[in-house]
Design an enzyme around this catalytic site. Structure first.
Site, PDB file in Angstrom:
ATOM      1  N   ASP A  52       0.998  -1.189   0.008  1.00 52.61           N
ATOM      2  CA  ASP A  52      -0.147   0.130   0.073  1.00 52.61           C
ATOM      3  C   ASP A  52       0.666   1.186  -0.180  1.00 52.61           C
ATOM      4  O   ASP A  52       1.428   1.333   0.972  1.00 52.61           O
ATOM      5  CB  ASP A  52      -0.795   0.099   1.161  1.00 52.61           C
ATOM      6  N   SER A  93      -6.716   4.722  -1.502  1.00 50.11           N
ATOM      7  CA  SER A  93      -6.567   3.178  -1.506  1.00 50.11           C
ATOM      8  C   SER A  93      -8.050   2.718  -1.761  1.00 50.11           C
ATOM      9  O   SER A  93      -8.048   1.326  -2.307  1.00 50.11           O
ATOM     10  CB  SER A  93      -6.464   2.751  -0.082  1.00 50.11           C
ATOM     11  N   THR A 146      -8.273  -1.348   1.000  1.00 47.90           N
ATOM     12  CA  THR A 146      -7.568  -2.295   0.198  1.00 47.90           C
ATOM     13  C   THR A 146      -8.126  -3.702  -0.113  1.00 47.90           C
ATOM     14  O   THR A 146      -8.603  -4.147  -0.815  1.00 47.90           O
ATOM     15  CB  THR A 146      -6.168  -2.363   0.078  1.00 47.90           C
ATOM     16  N   GLU A 239      -1.269  -7.748   1.779  1.00 47.41           N
ATOM     17  CA  GLU A 239      -0.939  -6.532   1.838  1.00 47.41           C
ATOM     18  C   GLU A 239       0.179  -5.808   2.707  1.00 47.41           C
ATOM     19  O   GLU A 239      -0.055  -6.383   4.009  1.00 47.41           O
ATOM     20  CB  GLU A 239      -2.246  -5.583   1.824  1.00 47.41           C
ATOM     21  N   HIS A 248       2.963   8.347   4.774  1.00 49.35           N
ATOM     22  CA  HIS A 248       1.967   9.374   5.186  1.00 49.35           C
ATOM     23  C   HIS A 248       2.471  10.384   6.294  1.00 49.35           C
ATOM     24  O   HIS A 248       2.338  11.651   6.161  1.00 49.35           O
ATOM     25  CB  HIS A 248       0.615   8.996   5.754  1.00 49.35           C
ATOM     26  N   HIS A 287      -0.887   2.868  -5.175  1.00 47.15           N
ATOM     27  CA  HIS A 287      -0.646   4.186  -5.396  1.00 47.15           C
ATOM     28  C   HIS A 287       0.724   4.380  -4.676  1.00 47.15           C
ATOM     29  O   HIS A 287       1.114   3.704  -3.701  1.00 47.15           O
ATOM     30  CB  HIS A 287      -1.628   5.317  -4.911  1.00 47.15           C
TER      31      HIS A 287
END
Ligand code: ZN
Length: 359
Positions: A52, A93, A146, A239, A248, A287
């Protein structure tokens, strides 16, 4: 005056991003020497791994820190996936996950539905319908956007109750991740009873990679051992959920830790694949997060100098890595979901030509 404007500009940009950070990773993680070559034929098993927020830069930061070696970089086929959503150049997401899971672009915030809000069957659901075992292993809540794109159909990613209810009814064989507090005791009971492996490891997210040990690689190994027993094959989504979160908050150390942990999980899959030729491994991202760039480093020392340019997602295409059955198709630049010029892109092609019988 010019100097003042320049300084003010500099101060402004410091509000949206930190300066260059240096991180030196002191240990070296084991990697495999060689990944399985691309093979022809239809895959019996599909393992889809999503970092992610994992852009190429996150991978190269981890590569520098692991002294110039990763499992990911041994995968024989590479490409790029364009991540724009139906509503934004920069996807979230929910829309990114939906494009990968369901083969349709949708509006940011929507999960498992098309731009008009109509439910779309996901890869996992189609695989299950074809008789295959299914599983999700993640490091944030299993109800996050996700993983939710693989089993839920909701117009808002914030509708956690509906997402938890959908997972409880999804019939997955393996469910591992955080988010136990999003389920009622009855739902948890049902999941425990019906899954071969159900581990809701934490009320919220799992611990950060630097404190998690090898939880993710171990769960992936466990999941493979259980899922491989299905005679019809399986679909597993893994994931590396917290690469995104660390980026972030512009935390370079933790971004590298999370990416290396994800890479160790890739290593587990590659080792498992070496004994067989019936499996497709596809690794990509939904992304890029943080607009990370590499400003310097030294792979002999496991050192990276990185600079984040945003606390948000960025709009660049993300890397795709593939190995095994049908891997060759994933070379080059393609969209994260089928487009008019490339109707066979990514998931649909995988479904119709590589895994499931032709319709
Ligand atoms: Zn994401």
């Amino acid at each position: 005056m010019k100097k003042l404007v320049f300084l003010m500009g500099l101060m402004g940009s410091c509000l949206v991003s930190c300066g260059t950070q240096t991180y030196i990773h002191t240990c070296t993680h084991e990697t495999i020497a060689e990944a399985p070559e691309p093979a022809s034929g239809r895959a019996r098993n599909v393992i889809l791994m999503i970092g992610d927020g994992m852009g190429a830069e996150h991978v190269w930061a981890a590569w520098l820190c692991n002294k110039g070696q990763l499992n990911l970089t041994t995968l024989p086929v590479t490409g790029f996936s364009i991540t724009t959503s139906a509503s934004h150049t920069i996807t979230d997401s929910a829309a990114g996950g939906t494009a990968i899971a369901c083969g349709h672009k949708t509006l940011n915030g929507q999960v498992g539905v098309d731009a008009e809000g109509k439910p779309i069957q996901s890869l996992a659901e189609q695989m299950r319908q074809a008789g295959k075992a299914t599983g999700v292993v993640v490091t944030k809540a299993v109800t996050d956007a996700t993983p939710a794109a693989f089993y839920a159909h909701v117009k808002s990613r914030k509708n956690t109750d509906a997402i938890a209810a959908a997972l409880t009814e999804a019939g997955f064989d393996v469910v591992a991740g955080g988010g136990s507090d999003n389920f009622t005791p009855e739902q948890r009971e049902k999941l425990k009873k019906e899954c071969s492996l159900c581990e809701l490891a934490a009320p919220g997210d799992c611990a950060p990679a630097s404190k998690r040990g090898d939880w993710l690689p171990q769960r992936v190994e466990q999941a493979l051992k259980l899922l491989e027993q299905d005679k019809d094959g399986f679909f597993l989504m893994v994931e590396g959920s917290k690469i995104n979160m660390s980026a972030h908050v512009n935390d370079l150390d933790e971004t590298v830790h999370e990416t290396l942990d994800f890479d160790q999980a890739v290593g587990v899959v590659l080792r498992w694949m070496q004994k067989r030729n019936d499996t497709l491994l596809l690794v990509t991202a939904d992304h890029q997060t943080g607009g990370l760039s590499i400003q310097g480093g030294d792979k002999a020392k496991g050192k990276v100098e990185g600079h984040f340019s945003t606390f948000l997602h960025s709009g660049v295409a993300v890397p795709v890595y593939a190995a095994g059955c049908g891997a060759a198709f994933f070379a080059g630049v393609q969209d994260n979901s089928p487009t008019r010029s490339r109707p066979e892109a990514l998931t649909c092609y995988m479904l119709e030509n590589r895994v499931l019988p032709y319709k």
